[in-house]
Design a protein around this motif. Structure first.
Motif, PDB file in Angstrom:
ATOM      1  N   ASN A 124       0.864  -1.175   0.000  1.00 34.84           N
ATOM      2  CA  ASN A 124       0.000   0.000   0.000  1.00 34.84           C
ATOM      3  C   ASN A 124       0.906   1.232   0.000  1.00 34.84           C
ATOM      4  O   ASN A 124       1.706   1.419   0.916  1.00 34.84           O
ATOM      5  N   TYR A 125       0.743   2.105  -1.023  1.00 34.92           N
ATOM      6  CA  TYR A 125       1.658   3.227  -1.203  1.00 34.92           C
ATOM      7  C   TYR A 125       1.117   4.546  -0.639  1.00 34.92           C
ATOM      8  O   TYR A 125       1.672   5.603  -0.888  1.00 34.92           O
ATOM      9  N   GLY A 126       0.041   4.456   0.144  1.00 34.53           N
ATOM     10  CA  GLY A 126      -0.269   5.513   1.080  1.00 34.53           C
ATOM     11  C   GLY A 126      -1.305   6.553   0.729  1.00 34.53           C
ATOM     12  O   GLY A 126      -1.872   7.165   1.632  1.00 34.53           O
ATOM     13  N   TRP A 127      -1.534   6.820  -0.562  1.00 30.78           N
ATOM     14  CA  TRP A 127      -2.476   7.882  -0.896  1.00 30.78           C
ATOM     15  C   TRP A 127      -3.894   7.475  -0.486  1.00 30.78           C
ATOM     16  O   TRP A 127      -4.278   6.349  -0.690  1.00 30.78           O
ATOM     17  N   PRO A 128      -4.695   8.385   0.104  1.00 27.22           N
ATOM     18  CA  PRO A 128      -4.429   9.803   0.337  1.00 27.22           C
ATOM     19  C   PRO A 128      -3.885  10.126   1.731  1.00 27.22           C
ATOM     20  O   PRO A 128      -3.779  11.294   2.092  1.00 27.22           O
ATOM     21  N   GLU A 129      -3.543   9.107   2.489  1.00 29.21           N
ATOM     22  CA  GLU A 129      -3.058   9.345   3.850  1.00 29.21           C
ATOM     23  C   GLU A 129      -1.666   9.967   3.859  1.00 29.21           C
ATOM     24  O   GLU A 129      -1.328  10.746   4.756  1.00 29.21           O
ATOM     25  N   VAL A 130      -0.849   9.618   2.872  1.00 29.23           N
ATOM     26  CA  VAL A 130       0.533  10.091   2.821  1.00 29.23           C
ATOM     27  C   VAL A 130       0.843  10.532   1.402  1.00 29.23           C
ATOM     28  O   VAL A 130       0.499   9.840   0.439  1.00 29.23           O
ATOM     29  N   GLU A 131       1.489  11.671   1.269  1.00 29.07           N
ATOM     30  CA  GLU A 131       2.040  12.138  -0.001  1.00 29.07           C
ATOM     31  C   GLU A 131       3.544  12.243   0.160  1.00 29.07           C
ATOM     32  O   GLU A 131       4.033  12.967   1.020  1.00 29.07           O
ATOM     33  N   GLY A 132       4.298  11.507  -0.647  1.00 27.24           N
ATOM     34  CA  GLY A 132       5.729  11.457  -0.448  1.00 27.24           C
ATOM     35  C   GLY A 132       6.077  10.551   0.715  1.00 27.24           C
ATOM     36  O   GLY A 132       5.330   9.653   1.092  1.00 27.24           O
ATOM     37  N   LYS A 133       7.237  10.792   1.303  1.00 25.85           N
ATOM     38  CA  LYS A 133       7.664  10.004   2.448  1.00 25.85           C
ATOM     39  C   LYS A 133       7.009  10.538   3.712  1.00 25.85           C
ATOM     40  O   LYS A 133       6.942  11.745   3.928  1.00 25.85           O
ATOM     41  N   GLY A 134       6.499   9.633   4.550  1.00 24.17           N
ATOM     42  CA  GLY A 134       5.828  10.084   5.756  1.00 24.17           C
ATOM     43  C   GLY A 134       5.609   8.948   6.728  1.00 24.17           C
ATOM     44  O   GLY A 134       6.317   7.931   6.703  1.00 24.17           O
ATOM     45  N   ASP A 135       4.609   9.095   7.552  1.00 24.77           N
ATOM     46  CA  ASP A 135       4.281   8.099   8.552  1.00 24.77           C
ATOM     47  C   ASP A 135       3.769   6.835   7.859  1.00 24.77           C
ATOM     48  O   ASP A 135       2.771   6.875   7.138  1.00 24.77           O
ATOM     49  N   THR A 136       4.446   5.719   8.063  1.00 22.39           N
ATOM     50  CA  THR A 136       4.036   4.466   7.422  1.00 22.39           C
ATOM     51  C   THR A 136       2.963   3.731   8.216  1.00 22.39           C
ATOM     52  O   THR A 136       2.582   2.618   7.839  1.00 22.39           O
ATOM     53  N   ALA A 137       2.479   4.338   9.279  1.00 22.33           N
ATOM     54  CA  ALA A 137       1.429   3.735  10.116  1.00 22.33           C
ATOM     55  C   ALA A 137       1.837   2.343  10.567  1.00 22.33           C
ATOM     56  O   ALA A 137       1.088   1.372  10.447  1.00 22.33           O
ATOM     57  N   GLY A 138       3.060   2.247  11.081  1.00 19.84           N
ATOM     58  CA  GLY A 138       3.542   0.975  11.599  1.00 19.84           C
ATOM     59  C   GLY A 138       3.792  -0.078  10.545  1.00 19.84           C
ATOM     60  O   GLY A 138       3.723  -1.275  10.829  1.00 19.84           O
ATOM     61  N   GLY A 139       4.120   0.367   9.328  1.00 24.25           N
ATOM     62  CA  GLY A 139       4.394  -0.571   8.245  1.00 24.25           C
ATOM     63  C   GLY A 139       3.229  -0.808   7.311  1.00 24.25           C
ATOM     64  O   GLY A 139       3.349  -1.557   6.350  1.00 24.25           O
ATOM     65  N   ARG A 140       2.116  -0.149   7.552  1.00 25.61           N
ATOM     66  CA  ARG A 140       0.969  -0.313   6.655  1.00 25.61           C
ATOM     67  C   ARG A 140       1.255   0.294   5.294  1.00 25.61           C
ATOM     68  O   ARG A 140       0.847  -0.239   4.264  1.00 25.61           O
ATOM     69  N   PHE A 141       1.956   1.440   5.262  1.00 24.53           N
ATOM     70  CA  PHE A 141       2.243   2.136   4.024  1.00 24.53           C
ATOM     71  C   PHE A 141       3.727   1.983   3.653  1.00 24.53           C
ATOM     72  O   PHE A 141       4.578   1.787   4.517  1.00 24.53           O
ATOM     73  N   THR A 142       4.004   2.097   2.359  1.00 26.11           N
ATOM     74  CA  THR A 142       5.361   1.953   1.836  1.00 26.11           C
ATOM     75  C   THR A 142       5.865   3.296   1.319  1.00 26.11           C
ATOM     76  O   THR A 142       5.178   3.948   0.519  1.00 26.11           O
ATOM     77  N   ASP A 143       7.037   3.717   1.757  1.00 27.48           N
ATOM     78  CA  ASP A 143       7.617   4.981   1.321  1.00 27.48           C
ATOM     79  C   ASP A 143       8.181   4.874  -0.093  1.00 27.48           C
ATOM     80  O   ASP A 143       8.621   3.806  -0.521  1.00 27.48           O
ATOM     81  N   PRO A 144       8.221   5.990  -0.819  1.00 26.15           N
ATOM     82  CA  PRO A 144       8.822   6.002  -2.156  1.00 26.15           C
ATOM     83  C   PRO A 144      10.344   5.931  -2.094  1.00 26.15           C
ATOM     84  O   PRO A 144      10.955   6.229  -1.066  1.00 26.15           O
ATOM     85  N   LEU A 145      10.944   5.582  -3.227  1.00 28.88           N
ATOM     86  CA  LEU A 145      12.397   5.601  -3.367  1.00 28.88           C
ATOM     87  C   LEU A 145      12.912   7.012  -3.611  1.00 28.88           C
ATOM     88  O   LEU A 145      13.982   7.390  -3.132  1.00 28.88           O
ATOM     89  N   VAL A 146      12.174   7.771  -4.436  1.00 32.36           N
ATOM     90  CA  VAL A 146      12.593   9.113  -4.845  1.00 32.36           C
ATOM     91  C   VAL A 146      11.378  10.019  -4.789  1.00 32.36           C
ATOM     92  O   VAL A 146      10.260   9.594  -5.113  1.00 32.36           O
ATOM     93  N   THR A 147      11.574  11.273  -4.385  1.00 32.17           N
ATOM     94  CA  THR A 147      10.528  12.280  -4.479  1.00 32.17           C
ATOM     95  C   THR A 147      11.082  13.544  -5.123  1.00 32.17           C
ATOM     96  O   THR A 147      12.282  13.826  -5.036  1.00 32.17           O
ATOM     97  N   TRP A 148      10.182  14.270  -5.786  1.00 31.73           N
ATOM     98  CA  TRP A 148      10.491  15.590  -6.337  1.00 31.73           C
ATOM     99  C   TRP A 148       9.389  16.556  -5.955  1.00 31.73           C
ATOM    100  O   TRP A 148       8.215  16.162  -5.863  1.00 31.73           O
ATOM    101  N   PRO A 149       9.700  17.843  -5.789  1.00 28.20           N
ATOM    102  CA  PRO A 149       8.628  18.840  -5.749  1.00 28.20           C
ATOM    103  C   PRO A 149       7.832  18.778  -7.045  1.00 28.20           C
ATOM    104  O   PRO A 149       8.404  18.584  -8.131  1.00 28.20           O
ATOM    105  N   THR A 150       6.522  18.941  -6.960  1.00 28.67           N
ATOM    106  CA  THR A 150       5.678  18.738  -8.135  1.00 28.67           C
ATOM    107  C   THR A 150       6.034  19.672  -9.290  1.00 28.67           C
ATOM    108  O   THR A 150       5.868  19.312 -10.452  1.00 28.67           O
ATOM    109  N   GLY A 151       6.526  20.860  -9.000  1.00 30.24           N
ATOM    110  CA  GLY A 151       6.904  21.782 -10.056  1.00 30.24           C
ATOM    111  C   GLY A 151       8.133  21.357 -10.827  1.00 30.24           C
ATOM    112  O   GLY A 151       8.405  21.881 -11.909  1.00 30.24           O
ATOM    113  N   GLU A 152       8.894  20.397 -10.285  1.00 28.14           N
ATOM    114  CA  GLU A 152      10.107  19.941 -10.954  1.00 28.14           C
ATOM    115  C   GLU A 152       9.899  18.638 -11.721  1.00 28.14           C
ATOM    116  O   GLU A 152      10.803  18.174 -12.402  1.00 28.14           O
ATOM    117  N   ALA A 153       8.720  18.056 -11.603  1.00 26.52           N
ATOM    118  CA  ALA A 153       8.521  16.767 -12.253  1.00 26.52           C
ATOM    119  C   ALA A 153       7.126  16.673 -12.869  1.00 26.52           C
ATOM    120  O   ALA A 153       6.924  17.011 -14.017  1.00 26.52           O
TER     121      ALA A 153
END
Length: 396
Positions: free
Chosen positions: A280-309
């Motif tokens: 589970n990659y988190g949306w809408p609970e998490v955008e980008g890297k954040g609280d994984t809720a004890g392992g329920r959500f998976t963090d991304p490998l890479v993030t960019w500000p939306t204006g750069e990507a």
């Protein structure tokens, strides 16, 4: 044959009132925080949330499609111009490319060496509007025998996947019932190294759909070529391969069969995710890297500000992930090693405007499409265009 998707989370007509995609100015919402520069995250992912152990559920790791060399980004040339809002791009076995025009429903054939695009098919039933229309294309791995081309499209009532032969005017619907909207239609499809058909979908502006395991929206789906839920999916009888996505438009595999996907963020962070079944990659609970809720959500490998990507297309050649950026108007290159990401590097910044799709041709060349005629870009002479970057000598 699978003709109907699982339960749709909510009426797509409400979607136009909700958050716009990252291709537009930011909309109100809660994010986990923004970064000023691209961030590569090297920590391990959290455990899958459902089903049997990942090793038992993962597709076989046969050689990944595309070349193994390094494209020469200093040796690009135009192979086609004057295309109206190109979206999907897929290659026939001989190297010619098929290109989907989002709003016209046309499929154009571009010679492997470049030349005047030629209409070879017009997909019936395409209902363009906003971000919808004729979106992703995929060519059957058994094309020499079955001659099938697959397309993800927005129809009058939904998003769906069809297949057809270029000499047959009547497509066959293999999967339908993916909620549509003016935004967040997803649309990328690709055959994985396991021979299964993968589809990235969007939440159609209905956030709850992404966390609803019975909705096909906000997911990566894994299907047989006939449109049935693929064997070995996390939940038997379900097409859902991963969930918690906002709007997936980029799918690519490395040489070991690992799947990487691109995710449009909302206000803060776009993502590159390493996709594993059942996670589970988190949306809408998490955008980008954040609280994984004890392992329920998976963090991304890479993030960019939306204006750069605002990343749409993905391709892997050798040990590098190539990411086509819309708002960012650049090609990001991300070094990969053992499923981890190194420091991203921006290439071609501002040179061609919005970049939609990137793909590796059978000869190892990297093809790149612009997206300046989509209503959000500054149209330049010759737009939209397709560029080809050959594999460096000795690497292809």
């Amino acid at each position: 044959m699978r003709k109907n998707a699982s339960r749709i989370a909510a009426a797509a007509g409400l979607a136009v009132l909700l958050a716009a995609c990252a291709g537009d100015p930011a909309t109100p919402g809660t994010a986990s925080g923004a970064a000023a520069t691209p961030v590569a995250t090297t920590g391990s992912a959290s455990a899958p949330v459902t089903g049997t152990p990942a090793a038992e559920r993962s597709p076989s790791a046969s050689p990944a499609p595309g070349g193994t060399g390094t494209p020469d980004l200093g040796a690009g040339r135009e192979v086609a111009t004057g295309i109206r809002t190109p979206w999907g791009l897929a290659f026939l076995p001989g190297g010619d490319a098929l290109v989907a025009e989002r709003d016209s429903g046309r499929i154009l054939r571009v010679p492997a060496g470049g030349g005047q695009p030629r209409e070879v098919y017009r997909v019936p039933g395409v209902t363009p509007g906003g971000e919808g229309g004729l979106l992703g294309l995929a060519v059957s791995p058994g094309y020499d025998e079955d001659r099938y081309v697959y397309a993800y499209l927005t129809a009058a009532s939904d998003n769906r996947i069809v297949r057809f032969r270029l000499d047959d005017a009547t497509p066959e619907t293999v999967f339908e019932g993916i909620a549509k909207a003016g935004i967040h239609n997803g649309g990328r499809i690709a055959f994985g190294p396991d021979g299964m058909l993968y589809a990235g979908t969007g939440d159609a502006g209905v956030r709850g759909a992404s966390q609803d395991p019975d909705s096909p929206n906000g997911k990566i789906l894994r299907l047989t070529p006939e449109g049935e839920p693929a064997p070995g999916n996390p939940r038997a009888g379900s097409a859902v391969y991963s969930l918690g996505h906002r709007n997936v438009q980029g799918l690519a595999w490395d040489a070991r069969g690992r799947l990487f996907a691109l995710e449009f963020g909302q206000n803060a962070l776009d993502e590159v995710n390493l996709i594993e079944p059942g996670r589970n990659y988190g949306w809408p609970e998490v955008e980008g890297k954040g609280d994984t809720a004890g392992g329920r959500f998976t963090d991304p490998l890479v993030t960019w500000p939306t204006g750069e990507a605002s990343p749409s297309g993905a391709a892997i050649a050798g040990d590098t992930l190539y990411v086509a950026a819309l708002r960012g108007e650049r090609l990001w290159t991300v070094p990969l090693r053992d499923g981890r990401a190194g420091e991203p590097r921006a290439e071609l910044s501002g040179r061609y405007g919005r970049l939609r799709t990137v793909a590796v041709a059978p000869d190892g060349a990297l093809w790149l499409t612009t997206s300046n005629t989509d209503g959000r870009g500054d149209v330049r002479d010759g737009d939209d265009r397709i560029l080809r970057y050959p594999a460096s000598p000795g690497t292809g």
